[in-house]
Design a protein around this motif. Structure first.
Motif, PDB file in Angstrom:
ATOM      1  N   LYS A 141      27.087 -23.001-126.185  1.00 41.72           N
ATOM      2  CA  LYS A 141      28.308 -22.186-126.073  1.00 41.72           C
ATOM      3  C   LYS A 141      28.207 -20.937-126.944  1.00 41.72           C
ATOM      4  O   LYS A 141      28.686 -19.871-126.546  1.00 41.72           O
ATOM      5  CB  LYS A 141      29.540 -23.009-126.447  1.00 41.72           C
ATOM      6  N   ALA A 142      27.589 -21.049-128.104  1.00 40.71           N
ATOM      7  CA  ALA A 142      27.463 -19.903-128.999  1.00 40.71           C
ATOM      8  C   ALA A 142      26.562 -18.816-128.399  1.00 40.71           C
ATOM      9  O   ALA A 142      26.853 -17.627-128.509  1.00 40.71           O
ATOM     10  CB  ALA A 142      26.916 -20.352-130.354  1.00 40.71           C
ATOM     11  N   HIS A 143      25.468 -19.231-127.751  1.00 42.77           N
ATOM     12  CA  HIS A 143      24.513 -18.258-127.206  1.00 42.77           C
ATOM     13  C   HIS A 143      24.853 -17.830-125.783  1.00 42.77           C
ATOM     14  O   HIS A 143      24.422 -16.753-125.350  1.00 42.77           O
ATOM     15  CB  HIS A 143      23.093 -18.827-127.257  1.00 42.77           C
ATOM     16  N   ARG A 144      25.555 -18.676-125.025  1.00 44.93           N
ATOM     17  CA  ARG A 144      26.014 -18.386-123.662  1.00 44.93           C
ATOM     18  C   ARG A 144      24.894 -17.897-122.729  1.00 44.93           C
ATOM     19  O   ARG A 144      25.073 -16.963-121.954  1.00 44.93           O
ATOM     20  CB  ARG A 144      27.161 -17.389-123.662  1.00 44.93           C
ATOM     21  N   VAL A 145      23.724 -18.554-122.809  1.00 50.04           N
ATOM     22  CA  VAL A 145      22.628 -18.247-121.893  1.00 50.04           C
ATOM     23  C   VAL A 145      22.068 -19.549-121.327  1.00 50.04           C
ATOM     24  O   VAL A 145      22.120 -20.596-121.969  1.00 50.04           O
ATOM     25  CB  VAL A 145      21.482 -17.434-122.549  1.00 50.04           C
ATOM     26  N   SER A 146      21.565 -19.453-120.131  1.00 46.12           N
ATOM     27  CA  SER A 146      20.866 -20.552-119.476  1.00 46.12           C
ATOM     28  C   SER A 146      19.369 -20.288-119.633  1.00 46.12           C
ATOM     29  O   SER A 146      18.880 -19.227-119.245  1.00 46.12           O
ATOM     30  CB  SER A 146      21.246 -20.591-117.995  1.00 46.12           C
ATOM     31  N   ILE A 147      18.664 -21.264-120.215  1.00 43.71           N
ATOM     32  CA  ILE A 147      17.218 -21.115-120.407  1.00 43.71           C
ATOM     33  C   ILE A 147      16.524 -22.152-119.543  1.00 43.71           C
ATOM     34  O   ILE A 147      16.727 -23.357-119.704  1.00 43.71           O
ATOM     35  CB  ILE A 147      16.816 -21.288-121.887  1.00 43.71           C
ATOM     36  N   LYS A 148      15.719 -21.688-118.621  1.00 45.42           N
ATOM     37  CA  LYS A 148      15.033 -22.568-117.679  1.00 45.42           C
ATOM     38  C   LYS A 148      13.778 -23.173-118.310  1.00 45.42           C
ATOM     39  O   LYS A 148      13.148 -22.581-119.185  1.00 45.42           O
ATOM     40  CB  LYS A 148      14.661 -21.793-116.407  1.00 45.42           C
ATOM     41  N   GLN A 149      13.425 -24.340-117.816  1.00 46.10           N
ATOM     42  CA  GLN A 149      12.219 -25.008-118.301  1.00 46.10           C
ATOM     43  C   GLN A 149      10.997 -24.114-118.145  1.00 46.10           C
ATOM     44  O   GLN A 149      10.113 -24.118-119.012  1.00 46.10           O
ATOM     45  CB  GLN A 149      12.004 -26.315-117.536  1.00 46.10           C
ATOM     46  N   GLN A 150      10.937 -23.365-117.087  1.00 46.81           N
ATOM     47  CA  GLN A 150       9.790 -22.497-116.829  1.00 46.81           C
ATOM     48  C   GLN A 150       9.638 -21.449-117.929  1.00 46.81           C
ATOM     49  O   GLN A 150       8.517 -21.092-118.309  1.00 46.81           O
ATOM     50  CB  GLN A 150       9.933 -21.818-115.456  1.00 46.81           C
ATOM     51  N   HIS A 151      10.762 -20.948-118.456  1.00 46.43           N
ATOM     52  CA  HIS A 151      10.699 -19.986-119.559  1.00 46.43           C
ATOM     53  C   HIS A 151      10.216 -20.663-120.835  1.00 46.43           C
ATOM     54  O   HIS A 151       9.473 -20.065-121.622  1.00 46.43           O
ATOM     55  CB  HIS A 151      12.057 -19.327-119.787  1.00 46.43           C
ATOM     56  N   MET A 152      10.651 -21.905-121.028  1.00 40.95           N
ATOM     57  CA  MET A 152      10.173 -22.657-122.199  1.00 40.95           C
ATOM     58  C   MET A 152       8.653 -22.778-122.164  1.00 40.95           C
ATOM     59  O   MET A 152       7.979 -22.591-123.172  1.00 40.95           O
ATOM     60  CB  MET A 152      10.800 -24.050-122.239  1.00 40.95           C
ATOM     61  N   LEU A 153       8.126 -23.093-120.987  1.00 38.47           N
ATOM     62  CA  LEU A 153       6.680 -23.240-120.833  1.00 38.47           C
ATOM     63  C   LEU A 153       5.974 -21.902-121.023  1.00 38.47           C
ATOM     64  O   LEU A 153       4.976 -21.805-121.743  1.00 38.47           O
ATOM     65  CB  LEU A 153       6.339 -23.827-119.461  1.00 38.47           C
ATOM     66  N   ALA A 154       6.492 -20.857-120.380  1.00 37.74           N
ATOM     67  CA  ALA A 154       5.847 -19.546-120.446  1.00 37.74           C
ATOM     68  C   ALA A 154       5.738 -19.037-121.882  1.00 37.74           C
ATOM     69  O   ALA A 154       4.744 -18.388-122.237  1.00 37.74           O
ATOM     70  CB  ALA A 154       6.622 -18.536-119.593  1.00 37.74           C
ATOM     71  N   LEU A 155       6.743 -19.364-122.707  1.00 35.83           N
ATOM     72  CA  LEU A 155       6.731 -18.887-124.088  1.00 35.83           C
ATOM     73  C   LEU A 155       6.190 -19.928-125.073  1.00 35.83           C
ATOM     74  O   LEU A 155       6.177 -19.689-126.279  1.00 35.83           O
ATOM     75  CB  LEU A 155       8.136 -18.463-124.503  1.00 35.83           C
ATOM     76  N   GLY A 156       5.758 -21.073-124.541  1.00 36.58           N
ATOM     77  CA  GLY A 156       5.217 -22.108-125.422  1.00 36.58           C
ATOM     78  C   GLY A 156       6.244 -22.637-126.406  1.00 36.58           C
ATOM     79  O   GLY A 156       5.904 -22.958-127.552  1.00 36.58           O
TER      80      GLY A 156
END
Length: 165
Positions: A141-156
């Protein structure tokens, strides 16, 4: 032995539930297929990794989770957003959430628009008993962004385990 990059599909009835020690349930199919590439905690190395699926596949995963012995530890790896946390919170069994360590690069790839579209899941989470996952919901709620698993992988992104209790 199967190559770790391969997915294997088996009928639920063929599984020996008593021999399963821990499960990692992955929200998205491409992330399930790429599971071997994620920097997951070492203690998850011997887990049975499952794709949550959609429709009939999701019903099968839910049936499996409901049938597991209490001794089986269930870790859920969803997108870092209200819908992902909703999925984890509403499963018949979920002991641990696998969440990314947040940093500026990961937050920059997140989508505010996608987060805002998940208002129904957010409303549910505001009134749900989240236990140890409450801090994850507060951060979302504080950051108000959706982070996809694919982005997690891409950025390690480093993945951490957040116990529900």
């Amino acid at each position: 032995m199967l190559n770790s990059e391969l997915s294997l599909r088996v009928p639920l009835a063929s599984l020996d539930l008593e021999s399963i020690g821990q499960i990692v349930l992955v929200e998205n199919l491409d992330s399930f297929d790429d599971w071997y590439a994620y920097p997951a905690p070492a203690e998850l190395a011997d887990s049975l990794v499952l794709y949550r699926g959609h429709g009939g596949l999701a019903r099968g995963a839910r049936r499996l989770l409901a049938a597991l012995p209490e001794t089986v530890r269930v870790t859920v790896f969803p997108d870092w957003d209200p819908a992902g946390l909703f999925i984890a919170q509403t499963l018949p069994r979920a002991d641990v959430l696998l969440a990314p360590e947040l940093d500026e690069a990961l937050l920059a790839l997140g989508s505010r628009k996608h987060f805002d579209r998940q208002h129904l899941a957010a409303r549910h989470l505001d009134s749900a008993g989240l236990g140890g996952w409450q801090s994850v919901w507060e951060a979302m709620k504080a950051h108000r962004v959706s982070i996809k698993q694919q982005h997690m992988l891409a950025l390690g992104a480093v993945l951490r385990q957040v116990p529900r209790r």
